[in-house]
Design a protein around this motif. Structure first.
Motif, short mmCIF file in Angstrom:
data_model
loop_
_atom_site.label_atom_id
_atom_site.label_comp_id
_atom_site.label_asym_id
_atom_site.label_seq_id
_atom_site.Cartn_x
_atom_site.Cartn_y
_atom_site.Cartn_z
N LYS A 108 37.27 -1.95 31.82
CA LYS A 108 37.77 -3.39 31.19
C LYS A 108 36.47 -4.37 31.33
CE LYS A 108 41.35 -6.60 31.10
NZ LYS A 108 42.79 -7.12 31.74
N GLY A 109 36.20 -4.27 32.46
CA GLY A 109 34.92 -5.36 32.43
C GLY A 109 33.85 -5.13 31.60
N ASN A 110 33.25 -3.93 31.61
CA ASN A 110 32.08 -3.63 30.73
C ASN A 110 32.45 -3.56 29.21
OD1 ASN A 110 30.69 -3.19 33.07
ND2 ASN A 110 31.14 -1.06 33.35
N ALA A 111 33.48 -3.04 28.82
CA ALA A 111 34.01 -2.91 27.68
C ALA A 111 34.39 -4.33 27.11
CB ALA A 111 35.29 -2.00 27.54
N GLY A 112 35.02 -5.09 27.87
CA GLY A 112 35.47 -6.40 27.56
C GLY A 112 34.31 -7.26 27.15
N THR A 113 33.41 -7.26 28.13
CA THR A 113 32.15 -8.02 27.79
C THR A 113 31.49 -7.81 26.41
OG1 THR A 113 31.65 -8.05 30.13
CG2 THR A 113 29.91 -8.61 28.73
N SER A 114 31.58 -6.40 26.20
CA SER A 114 30.90 -5.64 24.87
C SER A 114 31.74 -6.30 23.86
CB SER A 114 30.82 -4.26 24.79
OG SER A 114 30.14 -3.63 23.81
N ARG A 115 32.97 -5.96 23.70
CA ARG A 115 33.88 -6.48 22.92
C ARG A 115 33.96 -7.94 22.59
NH1 ARG A 115 37.25 -2.50 24.97
NH2 ARG A 115 38.47 -4.23 26.15
N GLU A 116 33.69 -8.68 23.70
CA GLU A 116 33.76 -10.01 23.45
C GLU A 116 32.39 -10.58 22.78
OE1 GLU A 116 35.96 -12.40 23.88
OE2 GLU A 116 37.35 -11.05 24.83
N GLN A 117 31.09 -10.00 22.75
CA GLN A 117 30.36 -10.23 22.23
C GLN A 117 30.11 -9.83 20.62
OE1 GLN A 117 27.47 -11.56 23.43
NE2 GLN A 117 26.75 -11.81 21.33
N ILE A 118 30.98 -8.54 20.53
CA ILE A 118 31.04 -8.09 19.33
C ILE A 118 31.80 -9.04 18.12
CG2 ILE A 118 31.74 -6.21 17.55
CD1 ILE A 118 30.67 -4.41 19.84
N LYS A 119 32.93 -9.53 19.09
CA LYS A 119 33.90 -10.38 18.27
C LYS A 119 33.34 -11.86 17.96
CE LYS A 119 38.14 -8.70 20.17
NZ LYS A 119 39.66 -8.80 20.49
N SER A 120 32.54 -12.19 18.92
CA SER A 120 31.83 -13.48 18.75
C SER A 120 30.97 -13.45 17.56
CB SER A 120 31.17 -13.82 20.04
OG SER A 120 30.24 -15.08 19.86
N ASP A 121 30.23 -12.25 17.44
CA ASP A 121 29.12 -12.05 16.27
C ASP A 121 30.08 -11.92 14.93
OD1 ASP A 121 27.15 -12.05 18.13
OD2 ASP A 121 26.98 -9.80 18.11
N ILE A 122 31.19 -11.38 15.05
CA ILE A 122 32.05 -11.30 13.64
C ILE A 122 32.56 -12.86 13.29
CG2 ILE A 122 34.27 -10.53 12.82
CD1 ILE A 122 33.88 -7.92 14.38
N ASP A 123 32.85 -13.52 14.61
CA ASP A 123 33.51 -14.72 14.25
C ASP A 123 32.16 -15.66 13.48
OD1 ASP A 123 35.72 -14.15 15.22
OD2 ASP A 123 35.48 -15.02 17.01
N ASP A 124 31.04 -15.43 14.05
CA ASP A 124 29.83 -16.25 13.76
C ASP A 124 29.80 -16.05 12.16
OD1 ASP A 124 29.35 -17.37 16.02
OD2 ASP A 124 27.79 -15.95 16.72
N ILE A 125 30.09 -14.75 11.61
CA ILE A 125 29.61 -14.50 10.20
C ILE A 125 30.98 -14.91 9.32
CG2 ILE A 125 29.51 -12.47 8.44
CD1 ILE A 125 28.10 -11.03 10.65
N ILE A 126 32.31 -14.78 9.93
CA ILE A 126 33.59 -14.83 8.85
C ILE A 126 34.05 -16.15 9.20
CG2 ILE A 126 33.96 -12.48 8.71
CD1 ILE A 126 36.33 -12.69 10.37
N ALA A 127 33.80 -16.77 10.45
CA ALA A 127 34.65 -17.87 10.86
C ALA A 127 33.67 -19.13 10.95
CB ALA A 127 35.48 -17.64 12.16
N SER A 128 32.46 -19.08 10.70
CA SER A 128 31.82 -20.33 10.82
C SER A 128 32.06 -21.48 10.18
CB SER A 128 30.10 -19.71 10.45
OG SER A 128 30.14 -19.43 9.21
#
Length: 982
Positions: A931-951
């Motif tokens: 959870k720690g490794n995957a969570g960190t990765s997922r959080e980063q991906i979600k952050s990148d997606i947010d930068d694109i669609i929710a900026s």
């Protein structure tokens, strides 16, 4: 039988031709000298074609009258037969109703064919109208044997004859009028009145009035012709306007005091007959023929002559076979060129032109003796009858051989008039006329006629040459040339060349004789011949031959004229140049504006009349290419002739400043001229030509070399500046003027380092070369890039610091001010960074409250059902709704990036699920690790997606502003969207 009187015809005999006709035919067959072939494929019909009417009368024919296609015939004792020739199958038979032994003496039918007068031998007269069957007696006429009637052609109609003249056997002329309309209660007679107007006599005794004719001329002038057995009377008089209905008595009254004009002949055969020829219906007769005892008097009718109506009168004496005691002529009929004479057994046709018997037709004895011959003045047919038969003559193409007669009489104009549609005959007439004129030494007229014939050209030309008639020969050749077709090029070439030689011979002879007037007329005629548009092509194709002819005769003026006509201006200009007439040559050049000739002859003309030539060039303007004139200009500019050089510069300046020529060669040549001969204009030209390489039209390198060779340093500096060689420009300018160098040093505005370098060059020059400290200080003030420390090394050691004290102090003050400015900027930057950190911290703690009833701004469904976004503007969107809204508005790169991030997010979620183990003991550790490794990765991906669609909010951000010009429906999907609404 009576119903088919004129329905069918048969020839009474085979068509025969006289010996003269056969000779005429044979003379026209074969190839004549004219070159015409005149072979007649079938024998022509004779002029006089006789036909017998298929009619056998029930009784013998006594008399016959024909007029206006109405035929009236007296048969037997008491029968009158009337036939309308337009309806020959509907004859009309009328009985005269005479019980006594009276016989019909004569029938008279008026020009309309409506009124028939029947003269009886008992001195009575009957009247019958065409539209009635009733024969009426003319009571006023009783007691007079009617011999002739003069009808009124002007006033006569179907119902009334108008005033007419009636001649009796006792020489009395009566005036009468007959009306077919019914009379009053007390007067039912058709004759309106019957009164005597004149009396005729012969040898003091009354003489029968054989013929009467009434004609009207101009201005209400009337002519009356009356004949007795041997006298012909003429009565001429005017009738008052509008009084024609009153009759002709006034005409006879005008001649009561004087004996009426008449013509008398000695012989008397007991009667006479006159006939007239009228060319067209309802016109006055043109000719007459009077058959009397001495012969036939024939001639023309002239209504203008005051003394007599008859002109060109001739008498045709009867031939020996006509014996007045045994074989008197019975009747006469006049046609256009013949009169027909009726004898007891034959008809003779005599030509009125030459008096020759051209036709003779003998009638068989079985029909009996010939009684009378009548011509229908309206229809033109000739009728002959015996007691048992009726014949008719058709007259066909009477004028066919008239041309030969006129030709033999040397009346060539009339001969040509009657053979216009027969070219072979026309050729014979022209040849005969030409020969006649030649024999009478009328050579020019002969030449004109010969030119129109088809006779052999060589034969005619030799005739005039042998007669030494060059003028006639020239006329013949001219006419022959005008008659040739354009396709006959060989003949045209021959005649044109020959005529040119004849003209030149004539001009030379006239010039030697000193006849200036005729010489000028002949020259004008020759020049008109050379400028003829019809033969322009021939003259152009053979112009070399014409030039040779003109040169052989030494005719320079006409050669020049011919050259102009042929537009061979090169030859004309060459001629003028050879004779040193350069102004005339230039006039021809300027008039015809031929560019090629300008290029060819300008060098020669420039040598002698440079100013005029340049004026002509300037007049031509852009039609001349200045580059092609440079060789002519350079040739004489190198020789150093002042006038040619000044005119060359004038033309070059015109090209550059007026025509705006951009050719590099022109500008370079002008530069060279300025450099050599007009240095004052050189620098001005360079300055106005432009300051950038793109604006100028001359070669910079050539200009630099030219200026350097002649030592024009300022011009060199100007060229260096345009070439952007600022260091060279400054170095060269320092040799001329420091101010010029300063202006060059300021040019590289965008390159401060170069500017500083250039100013250092100027400062070094001022210090080292001019040793002027003040000027050096001025350099510091002129350029803000130089500091005192930059120019100190240039000064020599012995210079004291007093000279730089002020400059050093100013420099230190500037440094202190700069340090203070830097400190203030650092403090402002520190304060700004502090405020930014505070804003960031505040944003981290900011939140928003979402009510449970809130809905998605895109889909309008409850917001809390799925993951959502909340923007500061208040808009709220589901994750997937926001994704769908923003995807069409972002770039393709961001769309691809978004797809990759979604795929990574899905893969990360799947891998986290697969790592979960079933043992409860290890579950906590592994899951926490994964959870720690995957969570960190997922959080980063979600952050990148947010930068694109929710900026930013899709409704309030820049995306909505950028999409304002996009249509609501994609054009490519418009049809699908449209169909979905139906």
């Amino acid at each position: 039988m009576m119903a088919s009187i004129l329905d069918e015809y048969e020839d009474s005999q085979n068509i025969r031709q006289s010996a003269q006709q056969h000779s005429r035919l044979s003379s026209n067959i074969g190839i004549t000298h004219s070159g015409f072939v005149n072979v007649r494929l079938e024998e022509e019909k004779p002029i006089f074609n006789k036909q017998r009417i298929d009619f056998t009368p029930p009784e013998k024919i006594n008399h016959l009258a024909v007029c206006n296609n109405q035929l009236c015939m007296s048969l037997g004792k008491d029968t009158l037969l009337r036939i309308d020739l337009a309806k020959p199958d509907q004859p009309n038979q009328t009985e005269l109703g005479r019980k006594d032994e009276s016989k019909v003496h004569k029938l008279f039918l008026d020009p309309t064919g409506s009124h028939l007068l029947i003269s009886l031998n008992t001195s009575e007269c009957l009247y019958l109208n065409r539209n009635t069957q009733k024969v009426r007696s003319l009571s006023r006429w009783r007691g007079h044997l009617i011999e002739s009637v003069g009808w009124n052609k002007l006033l006569g109609n179907e119902t009334s004859t108008g005033p007419i003249l009636v001649g009796t056997s006792q020489g009395i002329i009566f005036e009468a009028e007959i009306s077919a309309s019914e009379g009053s209660l007390f007067n039912t007679n058709p004759d309106q009145y019957f009164r005597q107007v004149h009396f005729l006599e012969e040898d003091g005794k009354p003489a029968p009035v054989c013929c009467l004719e009434i004609e009207r001329g101009l201005e209400n002038k009337y002519f009356i012709i009356a004949t007795t057995r041997k006298r012909l009377f003429q009565f001429v008089g005017k009738v008052a306007e509008g009084s024609e209905q009153q009759g002709f008595s006034s005409i006879f009254n005008q001649n009561q005091d004087l004996l009426p004009s008449f013509q008398e002949f000695p012989a008397n055969m007991g009667y006479s007959e006159i006939t007239f020829y009228t060319s067209k219906l309802r016109t006055s007769p043109k000719a007459f023929a009077w058959m009397m005892g001495n012969g036939v008097l024939y001639g023309q009718m002239d209504y203008v002559r005051p003394d007599s109506l008859l002109s060109d009168v001739q008498v045709w004496e009867y031939t020996p076979d006509i014996d007045l005691s045994l074989n008197k002529p019975i009747s006469i009929v006049l046609t256009q060129f013949h009169f027909l004479l009726l004898l007891h057994d034959r008809v003779k046709a005599i030509c009125t032109l030459n008096g020759q018997v051209v036709y003779e037709d003998v009638f068989p004895d079985k029909f009996g003796a010939l009684r009378k011959m009548i011509k229908d003045p309206v229809g033109g047919l000739v009728w002959i009858y015996t007691e048992r038969a009726v014949f008719r003559y058709h007259i066909q193409r009477e004028a066919r051989d008239v041309w030969q007669m006129y030709m033999s009489m040397s009346k060539f104009d009339l001969a040509k008039e009657y053979c216009r549609d027969r070219p072979e005959c026309m050729d014979m007439v022209l040849a005969k006329e030409a020969e006649h004129c030649f024999q009478n030494k009328r050579y020019l007229e002969s030449a004109k006629c010969y030119a129109l014939t088809q006779n052999y050209f060589e034969e005619i030309a030799l005739k005039f040459i042998e007669a030494k008639q060059e003028e006639a020969l020239k006329e013949f050749l001219l006419k022959k040339l005008n008659n040739l077709k354009l396709s006959e090029r060989t003949q045209i070439t021959l005649l044109v060349t020959w005529l040119a030689e004849l003209y030149l011979n004539r001009l030379g002879q006239l010039e030697s004789d000193g006849n200036s007037i005729i010489f000028q007329e002949t020259r004008d005629e020759f020049r008109q011949f050379m400028s003829s548009s019809k033969h322009k092509e021939c003259l152009f194709n053979n112009r070399t031959t014409i030039y040779d002819l003109l040169a052989s005769h030494g005719n320079v003026d006409d050669m020049v004229y011919f050259s102009v006509v042929m537009q061979d201006y090169e030859r004309v200009i060459s001629h003028y140049c050879q004779h040193d007439d350069y102004s005339a040559a230039l006039d021809v050049l300027a008039k015809h504006c031929d560019e090629k000739l300008f290029y060819k002859f300008s060098p020669v003309l420039m040598q002698h009349i440079p100013k005029n030539v340049v004026d002509a060039w300037i007049q031509m303007g852009k039609r001349l290419d200045p580059k092609k004139l440079i060789p002519a200009l350079m040739n004489y500019s190198q020789m150093g002739n002042t006038q040619q050089i000044s005119e060359t510069i004038r033309y070059m300046e015109f090209c550059v400043y007026e025509l705006n020529v951009t050719e590099e060669a022109i500008h370079n040549y002008l530069l060279s001229l300025y450099a050599k001969y007009k240095p004052d204009s050189l620098l001005w030209y360079l300055e106005q030509a432009g300051t950038h390489a793109s604006e100028i039209h001359y070669d910079l390198k050539y200009a630099l070399r030219l200026c350097a060779e002649h030592g024009y340093l300022r011009a060199c500096v100007l060229v260096y500046r345009i070439m952007e060689l600022y260091e060279e420009a400054v170095d060269l300018a320092l040799q001329v003027d420091v101010d010029l160098a300063k202006s060059c040093a300021d040019l590289p505005e965008d390159d401060e380092e170069l500017r500083k370098k250039l100013w250092l060059k100027i400062a070094r020059h001022v210090v080292q070369e001019e040793k002027d400290v003040k000027k050096a200080m001025n350099c510091l003030s002129s350029c803000n890039l130089l500091k005192i420390e930059d120019i100190l090394p240039f000064f020599p050691d012995f210079v004291t610091i007093d000279h730089f004290k002020e400059a050093i102090c100013n420099s230190l003050e500037e440094y202190n001010m700069h340090i203070e400015e830097l400190k203030q900027e650092m403090e402002e930057a520190t304060e700004s960074a502090k405020r930014i950190r505070e804003d960031i911290q505040e944003m981290r703690n900011k939140y928003g409250v979402v009510d449970s009833q809130e809905k998605c701004a895109a889909c309008d469904f409850p917001l809390l059902n799925r993951p959502f976004y909340l923007f500061l503007c208040g808009h709220m969107f589901h994750y997937d709704c926001l994704f769908q809204e923003i995807t069409p508005h972002i770039s393709a790169y961001k769309q691809n990036r978004l797809e990759e991030l979604q795929k990574k997010l899905a893969a990360t979620t799947q891998s986290s699920k697969s790592r979960q183990r079933p043992t409860p003991r290890d579950e906590g550790d592994t899951s926490s690790l994964g959870k720690g490794n995957a969570g960190t990765s997922r959080e980063q991906i979600k952050s990148d997606i947010d930068d694109i669609i929710a900026s930013e909010c899709v409704y309030c951000g820049e995306l909505m502003i950028k999409s304002i010009d996009k249509p609501f429906i994609d054009p490519q999907k418009f049809e699908d969207e449209k169909s979905s609404w139906l």
